[in-house]
Design an enzyme around this catalytic site. Structure first.
Site, short mmCIF file in Angstrom:
data_model
loop_
_atom_site.label_atom_id
_atom_site.label_comp_id
_atom_site.label_asym_id
_atom_site.label_seq_id
_atom_site.Cartn_x
_atom_site.Cartn_y
_atom_site.Cartn_z
NE ARG A 171 24.14 2.41 -30.00
CZ ARG A 171 24.90 3.35 -30.51
NH1 ARG A 171 24.91 4.56 -30.01
NH2 ARG A 171 25.69 3.08 -31.53
CE LYS A 176 29.20 10.01 -51.49
NZ LYS A 176 29.48 11.27 -50.82
N GLY A 210 24.19 1.27 -38.69
CA GLY A 210 22.83 1.74 -38.43
C GLY A 210 21.79 1.20 -39.39
N GLY A 246 30.12 3.27 -36.25
CA GLY A 246 31.48 3.72 -36.56
C GLY A 246 32.54 2.80 -35.97
P1 AMP Z 1 26.25 3.89 -46.28
O1 AMP Z 1 25.98 4.94 -45.24
O2 AMP Z 1 27.46 4.13 -47.08
O3 AMP Z 1 26.17 2.49 -45.70
O4 AMP Z 1 25.07 4.02 -47.34
C1 AMP Z 1 23.73 3.79 -47.02
C2 AMP Z 1 22.87 4.46 -48.03
O5 AMP Z 1 23.17 3.96 -49.31
C3 AMP Z 1 21.40 4.21 -47.81
O6 AMP Z 1 20.80 5.41 -47.41
C4 AMP Z 1 20.90 3.76 -49.17
O7 AMP Z 1 19.71 4.39 -49.57
C5 AMP Z 1 22.02 4.12 -50.11
N1 AMP Z 1 22.06 3.27 -51.30
C6 AMP Z 1 22.16 1.94 -51.34
N2 AMP Z 1 22.11 1.49 -52.60
C7 AMP Z 1 21.96 2.57 -53.39
C8 AMP Z 1 21.85 2.75 -54.80
N3 AMP Z 1 21.85 1.71 -55.62
N4 AMP Z 1 21.74 4.02 -55.27
C9 AMP Z 1 21.73 5.07 -54.42
N5 AMP Z 1 21.83 4.95 -53.07
C10 AMP Z 1 21.95 3.72 -52.56
#
Ligand code: AMP
Length: 398
Positions: free
Chosen positions: A39, A201, A354, A377
């Site tokens: 950055r 999620k 990130g 974000g």
């Molecule tokens: P996000 O912040 O929504 O992009 O989610 C990122 C996080 O999702 C990372 O820390 C990953 O470890 C988690 N993640 C990705 N795939 C899976 C999975 N199959 N089961 C549980 N966590 C996951």
């Protein structure tokens, strides 16, 4: 000029006091050392342009979440030292960002001087978008530059409220580059456009997925989100992470993709464990075969082959979010293979977030991705089709 907004090249900065709002919110280790200076490096084109024109450069940023209070842990002092090294010239660090002492230092600057102000968030007025705080910042400069892409989705004083107290407010080169690449990828793209969305999620990426369905030709959903889509259709996914309250949304997304003619892909196999840990035993199975008590923690090798097939005719690629729990070695394969597959494609590729950024660096393919966004974000808000509030602060060309 970019899309009707003033950029650095539209103003005469020669010998002027130019305030540059950067995003130097860099990761630090427990000793306060900068772990990744991307950055900082990304703002150097703006700084060099100003130096070439003998401007007096006042840099400002936030770092971390000091919650409106002075906290040495979040001082920008290490950033001043790193900048000095990168630029090969002195960067004077001031222990505050507003007030009489700062004004005195700024008003006695000589042409070509560079000052870095202390963390803007040491003052509660920054995040509260307090007009008095914005006014105090504005007082320091003749021209105001916003180059803090990573903060541009926030209505904070230094990237938003500032517009009421100083004109012109122009875009720096980093912000301009981010928006240009985004346009190339999703506003006027070469088709087919392929999106890869991963992460934990569905709820946090719902807006992104829905908006992308209006923009892309193919979308692949990986990460834990995939299980919500599979289970919503009535299939079993063992103990994999699902969001039951998102089933209706998931089904409506599948339906919308169908109606729009967007090719909608889910992984076809998974690497599963019994716990999210390095010690768990693992199995690799087709999505229909996840046993009870096991959870899908990465996409499998058949899914990687599918990804390479999907990418064969891609002209534009957008990527956000990991394909699995890539923080654990046993479950990083899918995310890394996706990084490699995108890197090997001749398509224009943009990636952001990130985790995605980290995975691209770890996979060693930074140079082969067309553009890696510096904002998590803010990048997601662009993917959601939202207008960044900072654009309201930038002066329009008449
Ligand atoms: P996000 O912040 O929504 O992009 O989610 C990122 C996080 O999702 C990372 O820390 C990953 O470890 C988690 N993640 C990705 N795939 C899976 C999975 N199959 N089961 C549980 N966590 C996951």
């Amino acid at each position: 000029m970019f899309n009707g907004y003033m950029t650095l090249e539209d103003v005469d900065v020669t010998a002027k006091r130019v305030f540059v709002r950067t995003d130097y919110n860099v990761p630090l280790d427990e000793h306060g050392n900068i772990v990744d200076d991307t950055r900082i490096r990304e703002t150097i084109p703006t700084i060099n342009y100003l130096l070439d024109r003998n401007a007096k450069i006042i840099l400002a940023s936030h770092l971390g979440r000091p919650k409106g209070k002075r906290d040495p842990k979040y001082s920008l002092f290490p950033v001043a030292k790193r900048l000095e090294r990168l630029l090969g010239r002195e960067v004077k660090f001031l222990p505050d960002c507003i007030g009489p002492a700062v004004e005195e230092a700024v008003f006695s600057m000589k042409e070509g001087d560079i000052i870095l102000l202390e963390n803007l968030r040491f003052h509660p007025g920054e995040e509260k978008n307090d007009p008095e705080f914005a006014k105090a910042l504005a007082k320091l400069a003749e021209i105001y530059v916003i180059d803090a892409f990573g903060t541009c989705h926030r209505k904070h004083a230094s990237v938003y409220g500032i517009k009421d107290f100083i004109q012109p407010v122009v875009m720096g080169f980093l912000l301009e580059r981010e928006l240009k690449y985004f346009e190339k990828a999703l506003v006027n793209p070469q088709r087919p456009v392929v999106a890869f969305i991963g992460g934990a999620k569905v709820s946090s990426k719902l807006g992104v997925i829905k908006h992308l369905l209006d923009k892309v030709d193919k979308i692949f959903i990986g990460g834990a989100m995939a299980f919500t889509f599979i289970k919503a259709q009535g299939y079993d996914v063992g103990s994999s992470l699902v969001e039951e309250d998102m089933f209706d949304e998931a089904l409506s997304i599948i339906d919308k993709a169908k109606k729009k003619g967007v090719k909608f892909y889910l992984p076809v196999d998974f690497i599963c464990g019994q716990a999210i840990s390095e010690q768990t035993p693992v199995i690799e199975v087709a999505w229909q075969e996840i046993p009870k008590g096991w959870m899908g923690l990465d996409i499998g090798h058949a899914s990687v082959i599918l990804i390479r097939e999907i990418l064969k005719d891609a002209q534009t690629i957008v990527w956000n979010g990991p394909m699995g729990v890539f923080e654990i070695d046993k479950f990083k394969m899918g995310t890394f293979e996706l990084a490699h597959a995108i890197a090997e494609s001749p398509a224009l590729s943009i990636a952001g977030g990130g985790d995605t950024d980290y995975a691209i660096h770890k996979a060693g393919v930074v140079d082969k991705i067309s553009y890696i966004s510096t904002g998590g974000g803010a990048f997601l808000e662009l993917l959601e089709g939202k207008q960044l509030p900072c654009l309201e602060a930038i002066t329009k060309v008449k």
